[in-house]
Design a protein around this motif. Structure first.
Motif, PDB file in Angstrom:
ATOM      1  N   UNK A  76      28.271  36.911 -56.158  1.00 10.43           N
ATOM      2  CA  UNK A  76      29.715  36.711 -56.137  1.00 10.43           C
ATOM      3  C   UNK A  76      30.131  35.643 -55.157  1.00 10.43           C
ATOM      4  N   UNK A  77      31.439  35.479 -55.000  1.00  5.04           N
ATOM      5  CA  UNK A  77      32.025  34.451 -54.143  1.00  5.04           C
ATOM      6  C   UNK A  77      32.870  35.081 -53.037  1.00  5.04           C
ATOM      7  N   UNK A  78      32.738  34.567 -51.835  1.00  8.13           N
ATOM      8  CA  UNK A  78      33.575  34.987 -50.719  1.00  8.13           C
ATOM      9  C   UNK A  78      35.029  34.620 -51.008  1.00  8.13           C
ATOM     10  N   UNK A  79      35.929  35.582 -50.823  1.00 10.71           N
ATOM     11  CA  UNK A  79      37.343  35.338 -51.066  1.00 10.71           C
ATOM     12  C   UNK A  79      38.047  34.850 -49.796  1.00 10.71           C
ATOM     13  N   UNK A  80      38.942  33.900 -49.991  1.00 10.07           N
ATOM     14  CA  UNK A  80      39.618  33.248 -48.878  1.00 10.07           C
ATOM     15  C   UNK A  80      40.408  34.228 -48.002  1.00 10.07           C
ATOM     16  N   UNK A  81      41.162  35.114 -48.619  1.00  8.65           N
ATOM     17  CA  UNK A  81      41.998  36.022 -47.838  1.00  8.65           C
ATOM     18  C   UNK A  81      41.161  36.995 -47.011  1.00  8.65           C
ATOM     19  N   UNK A  82      40.079  37.470 -47.602  1.00  6.76           N
ATOM     20  CA  UNK A  82      39.168  38.365 -46.891  1.00  6.76           C
ATOM     21  C   UNK A  82      38.530  37.651 -45.700  1.00  6.76           C
ATOM     22  N   UNK A  83      38.117  36.410 -45.915  1.00  6.23           N
ATOM     23  CA  UNK A  83      37.531  35.607 -44.842  1.00  6.23           C
ATOM     24  C   UNK A  83      38.522  35.421 -43.701  1.00  6.23           C
ATOM     25  N   UNK A  84      39.750  35.060 -44.025  1.00  8.12           N
ATOM     26  CA  UNK A  84      40.755  34.809 -42.999  1.00  8.12           C
ATOM     27  C   UNK A  84      41.053  36.055 -42.167  1.00  8.12           C
ATOM     28  N   UNK A  85      41.104  37.199 -42.823  1.00  9.62           N
ATOM     29  CA  UNK A  85      41.373  38.452 -42.103  1.00  9.62           C
ATOM     30  C   UNK A  85      40.303  38.723 -41.057  1.00  9.62           C
ATOM     31  N   UNK A  86      39.051  38.493 -41.429  1.00 17.15           N
ATOM     32  CA  UNK A  86      37.943  38.727 -40.497  1.00 17.15           C
ATOM     33  C   UNK A  86      37.967  37.719 -39.361  1.00 17.15           C
ATOM     34  N   UNK A  87      38.206  36.457 -39.676  1.00 14.94           N
ATOM     35  CA  UNK A  87      38.254  35.421 -38.639  1.00 14.94           C
ATOM     36  C   UNK A  87      39.403  35.691 -37.670  1.00 14.94           C
ATOM     37  N   UNK A  88      40.512  36.135 -38.185  1.00 17.14           N
ATOM     38  CA  UNK A  88      41.642  36.463 -37.310  1.00 17.14           C
ATOM     39  C   UNK A  88      41.266  37.558 -36.311  1.00 17.14           C
ATOM     40  N   UNK A  89      40.372  38.452 -36.724  1.00 18.60           N
ATOM     41  CA  UNK A  89      39.944  39.557 -35.867  1.00 18.60           C
ATOM     42  C   UNK A  89      39.006  39.109 -34.755  1.00 18.60           C
ATOM     43  N   UNK A  90      38.172  38.090 -35.009  1.00 21.97           N
ATOM     44  CA  UNK A  90      37.097  37.772 -34.058  1.00 21.97           C
ATOM     45  C   UNK A  90      37.129  36.367 -33.466  1.00 21.97           C
ATOM     46  N   UNK A  91      38.087  35.528 -33.869  1.00 24.99           N
ATOM     47  CA  UNK A  91      37.998  34.110 -33.507  1.00 24.99           C
ATOM     48  C   UNK A  91      38.116  33.838 -32.004  1.00 24.99           C
ATOM     49  N   UNK A  92      38.753  34.724 -31.261  1.00 24.10           N
ATOM     50  CA  UNK A  92      38.941  34.446 -29.832  1.00 24.10           C
ATOM     51  C   UNK A  92      37.634  34.553 -29.055  1.00 24.10           C
ATOM     52  N   UNK A  93      36.707  35.356 -29.545  1.00 17.90           N
ATOM     53  CA  UNK A  93      35.389  35.463 -28.904  1.00 17.90           C
ATOM     54  C   UNK A  93      34.342  34.588 -29.577  1.00 17.90           C
ATOM     55  N   UNK A  94      34.558  34.247 -30.838  1.00 22.33           N
ATOM     56  CA  UNK A  94      33.540  33.565 -31.638  1.00 22.33           C
ATOM     57  C   UNK A  94      33.478  32.072 -31.338  1.00 22.33           C
ATOM     58  N   UNK A  95      32.283  31.586 -31.023  1.00 21.43           N
ATOM     59  CA  UNK A  95      32.079  30.169 -30.720  1.00 21.43           C
ATOM     60  C   UNK A  95      31.515  29.404 -31.910  1.00 21.43           C
ATOM     61  N   UNK A  96      30.606  30.018 -32.653  1.00 14.12           N
ATOM     62  CA  UNK A  96      29.802  29.303 -33.650  1.00 14.12           C
ATOM     63  C   UNK A  96      29.850  30.068 -34.974  1.00 14.12           C
ATOM     64  N   UNK A  97      30.280  29.398 -36.028  1.00 14.95           N
ATOM     65  CA  UNK A  97      30.385  30.011 -37.350  1.00 14.95           C
ATOM     66  C   UNK A  97      29.516  29.249 -38.346  1.00 14.95           C
ATOM     67  N   UNK A  98      28.552  29.962 -38.935  1.00 12.67           N
ATOM     68  CA  UNK A  98      27.642  29.367 -39.912  1.00 12.67           C
ATOM     69  C   UNK A  98      28.081  29.783 -41.307  1.00 12.67           C
ATOM     70  N   UNK A  99      28.445  28.820 -42.131  1.00 14.36           N
ATOM     71  CA  UNK A  99      28.843  29.105 -43.515  1.00 14.36           C
ATOM     72  C   UNK A  99      27.607  29.034 -44.409  1.00 14.36           C
ATOM     73  N   UNK A 100      26.736  30.017 -44.236  1.00 14.38           N
ATOM     74  CA  UNK A 100      25.536  30.022 -45.063  1.00 14.38           C
ATOM     75  C   UNK A 100      24.779  31.318 -44.851  1.00 14.38           C
ATOM     76  N   UNK A 101      24.231  31.849 -45.913  1.00 15.46           N
ATOM     77  CA  UNK A 101      23.250  32.931 -45.858  1.00 15.46           C
ATOM     78  C   UNK A 101      22.314  32.718 -47.035  1.00 15.46           C
TER      79      UNK A 101
END
Length: 343
Positions: A76-101
């Motif tokens: 499947x495909x990652x949904x934009x709204x779901x991604x944004x909700x998670x990033x909003x939760x953790x972005x203040x501590x998160x330094x490095x984001x890898x768009x790949x698995x």
């Protein structure tokens, strides 16, 4: 071992806020506290997270479950709204984001929009691609998205060698895609993304190690890195992929012709302490070796990321790893210490 290019590392440090710095200190401290106390200690939140844009892929690489279409979990495909909700939760501590698995990120039509969203929050963003979709238009949008690092997988310098591992791939498309990125970096006067060719060293292409360095200079990418290959049935190597150059192999050849992993698997793991992986549909797993998401530590559909990071599943997994890491299946093929080389 991998080293940061000066411009690339300066860019990474520019994302380091006081809150991210203190979070990093907490994470590093708990790694050593766990070793000292011989029990899992977890403070802070991940410094790095991998988000999976999709499990779909256009190629059929022989050691990749995505390429082989062998997943037991859904595609499947990652949904934009779901991604944004998670990033909003953790972005203040998160330094490095890898768009790949798993899969090819550019197959997700919302991929670059998600990159821009994270980039606007001053998170260092990186992705890995087989570069078949880097048309002139997409290359321009990639540079404009604010992506900080672009890894281009290129495992051969001639089509006949390249396609032995990148089954179904077209080397000319890869090279043109890389040239498109470098063109738009120049035209837009952008220092990012930092672009490097990643060369997965396997037996069929090990004779082209020097050739890829020359090709990289011709195209103009920033760097070349050599990666050791993960071979699932490494004891016998049925696909004959393990290179003869020991420096680029995760495995040691025995007198009887069989192989053993070089990693001795000490009962500790830095990656588990500071990073994790989120699948396209919200499953949180320990690391990139859990390709089929068999060790599910949480589900973002039912819990927030920060709740999952400190939940009972995570505590139990950390405790099991510190007790007997060799008995955890996804750790058996770990490349820790023998993964990537920069020449």
């Amino acid at each position: 071992m991998p080293r940061f290019n000066w411009n690339d590392s300066t860019n990474l440090l520019s994302k380091l806020t006081f809150r991210r710095f203190t979070n990093g200190i907490k994470v590093l401290s708990c790694f050593y506290a766990s070793r000292l106390l011989n029990k899992p200690v977890q403070w802070g939140y991940p410094v790095s997270v991998s988000f999976e844009p999709t499990t779909s892929c256009n190629l059929r690489c022989p050691e990749c479950p995505s390429g082989l279409r062998q997943f037991t979990r859904p595609t499947g495909m990652l949904k934009n709204d779901f991604f944004k909700t998670t990033i909003d939760d953790i972005h203040k501590e998160l330094l490095y984001l890898i768009f790949y698995f798993q899969g090819e990120p550019y197959l997700n039509p919302g991929f670059l929009e998600m990159v821009k969203y994270a980039s606007d929050k001053k998170i260092y963003t990186a992705t890995s691609t087989n570069a078949h979709y880097l048309t002139d238009e997409v290359a321009k949008k990639t540079v404009e998205s604010g992506l900080d690092r672009l890894i281009i997988s290129i495992d051969g310098t001639t089509q006949d060698v390249y396609e032995q591992y990148r089954v179904g791939g077209n080397l000319e498309k890869v090279l043109q895609g890389a040239k498109n990125i470098m063109k738009w970096k120049k035209e837009l006067k952008s220092k990012t993304p930092f672009v490097f060719f990643q060369f997965l060293v396997v037996k069929p292409n090990e004779h082209q190690v020097e050739d890829i360095k020359r090709l990289a200079k011709e195209v103009g990418v920033d760097e070349v890195r050599f990666k050791t290959a993960q071979v699932y049935e490494y004891e016998t190597d049925p696909n004959n992929l393990i290179p003869t150059i020991d420096k680029y192999s995760r495995y040691k050849k025995n007198a009887d012709g069989s192989y053993t992993a070089k990693n001795k698997l000490a009962n500790r793991c830095w990656k588990l302490q500071h990073a994790n992986v989120i699948t396209w549909d919200g499953l949180v797993v320990p690391c990139c070796f859990d390709k089929d998401a068999t060790h599910q530590l949480g589900n973002l559909k039912t819990q927030s990321f920060k709740e999952i990071w400190h939940n009972d599943n995570y505590r139990q997994f950390r405790a099991e790893l510190m007790k007997s890491r060799k008995n955890i299946d996804i750790c058996a093929n770990c490349s820790e210490g023998v993964s990537v080389w920069k020449d």
